[in-house]
Design a protein around this motif. Structure first.
Motif, mmCIF file in Angstrom:
data_model
loop_
_atom_site.group_PDB
_atom_site.id
_atom_site.type_symbol
_atom_site.label_atom_id
_atom_site.label_comp_id
_atom_site.label_asym_id
_atom_site.label_seq_id
_atom_site.Cartn_x
_atom_site.Cartn_y
_atom_site.Cartn_z
ATOM 1 N N ALA A 3 0.817 -1.216 0.000
ATOM 2 C CA ALA A 3 0.000 0.000 0.000
ATOM 3 C C ALA A 3 0.855 1.272 0.000
ATOM 4 O O ALA A 3 0.528 2.244 -0.690
ATOM 5 N N ASP A 4 1.950 1.273 0.732
ATOM 6 C CA ASP A 4 2.816 2.456 0.775
ATOM 7 C C ASP A 4 3.453 2.711 -0.590
ATOM 8 O O ASP A 4 3.572 3.868 -1.015
ATOM 9 N N GLN A 5 3.855 1.652 -1.262
ATOM 10 C CA GLN A 5 4.440 1.807 -2.598
ATOM 11 C C GLN A 5 3.407 2.339 -3.588
ATOM 12 O O GLN A 5 3.722 3.183 -4.418
ATOM 13 N N ILE A 6 2.189 1.860 -3.487
ATOM 14 C CA ILE A 6 1.120 2.327 -4.378
ATOM 15 C C ILE A 6 0.852 3.812 -4.146
ATOM 16 O O ILE A 6 0.739 4.587 -5.106
ATOM 17 N N LEU A 7 0.784 4.230 -2.891
ATOM 18 C CA LEU A 7 0.572 5.645 -2.586
ATOM 19 C C LEU A 7 1.716 6.509 -3.100
ATOM 20 O O LEU A 7 1.491 7.609 -3.624
ATOM 21 N N THR A 8 2.937 6.027 -2.980
ATOM 22 C CA THR A 8 4.093 6.759 -3.501
ATOM 23 C C THR A 8 3.995 6.897 -5.012
ATOM 24 O O THR A 8 4.246 7.980 -5.567
ATOM 25 N N ARG A 11 1.327 9.510 -5.907
ATOM 26 C CA ARG A 11 1.821 10.867 -5.672
ATOM 27 C C ARG A 11 2.796 11.305 -6.760
ATOM 28 O O ARG A 11 2.746 12.447 -7.216
ATOM 29 N N GLU A 12 3.667 10.405 -7.180
ATOM 30 C CA GLU A 12 4.602 10.726 -8.264
ATOM 31 C C GLU A 12 3.865 10.953 -9.580
ATOM 32 O O GLU A 12 4.196 11.881 -10.329
ATOM 33 N N ALA A 13 2.871 10.120 -9.860
ATOM 34 C CA ALA A 13 2.072 10.286 -11.078
ATOM 35 C C ALA A 13 1.322 11.612 -11.042
ATOM 36 O O ALA A 13 1.238 12.319 -12.064
ATOM 37 N N ASN A 14 0.774 11.966 -9.887
ATOM 38 C CA ASN A 14 0.058 13.233 -9.750
ATOM 39 C C ASN A 14 0.962 14.425 -10.031
ATOM 40 O O ASN A 14 0.591 15.342 -10.766
ATOM 41 N N ASN A 61 -3.883 11.101 -1.866
ATOM 42 C CA ASN A 61 -3.865 9.675 -2.178
ATOM 43 C C ASN A 61 -4.834 9.299 -3.300
ATOM 44 O O ASN A 61 -5.102 8.133 -3.530
ATOM 45 N N THR A 62 -5.351 10.310 -4.013
ATOM 46 C CA THR A 62 -6.262 10.073 -5.128
ATOM 47 C C THR A 62 -5.578 10.442 -6.428
ATOM 48 O O THR A 62 -4.998 11.534 -6.545
ATOM 49 N N LEU A 63 -5.650 9.564 -7.396
ATOM 50 C CA LEU A 63 -5.052 9.825 -8.696
ATOM 51 C C LEU A 63 -5.811 10.952 -9.387
ATOM 52 O O LEU A 63 -7.043 10.913 -9.490
ATOM 53 N N LEU A 64 -5.108 11.978 -9.856
ATOM 54 C CA LEU A 64 -5.742 13.161 -10.442
ATOM 55 C C LEU A 64 -6.159 12.970 -11.894
ATOM 56 O O LEU A 64 -7.105 13.605 -12.348
#
Length: 107
Positions: A3-8, A11-14, A61-64
């Motif tokens: 889950a932490d990797q997915i959130l990271t 955030r990078e994609a955003n 934590n939401t993909l934009l």
């Protein structure tokens, strides 16, 4: 991937998306509206964001961004299922025309 990797990754994609969007909007607003599927109001807000504001927005934590190709016809054209490489250009052109028409309908 935990889950932490997915959130990271989100955030990078955003942050990458916001930076790309702002760059495109400043360089060629009409192309940015079309390519990103944005309306005028959203484009204006993104164009005015400071780096600090972009970092804060991207930290959520939401993909934009989202996929705009949400039907089988467009995905079939883009992936060329069951077609030869010779039809690749025609299929991609057809998909682009379909997506452009949907962008105009939404505007």
């Amino acid at each position: 991937m935990n889950a932490d990797q997915i959130l990271t990754e989100i955030r990078e994609a955003n942050l990458s998306y916001l930076m790309l969007a702002q760059s495109l909007i400043r360089a060629d607003r009409e192309q940015a509206l079309f390519r990103l599927g944005l309306n005028e109001e959203t484009a204006s807000m993104i164009a005015l964001l400071t780096p600090a504001q972009m970092m804060k927005i991207a930290a959520g934590n939401t993909l934009l961004c989202k996929f705009r190709m949400d039907d089988e016809l467009v995905w079939g054209l883009l992936t060329n299922h069951g077609k030869s490489a010779a039809n690749d250009t025609t299929s991609r052109l057809h998909a682009a025309i379909l997506m452009a028409g949907r962008h105009q309908e939404a505007a």
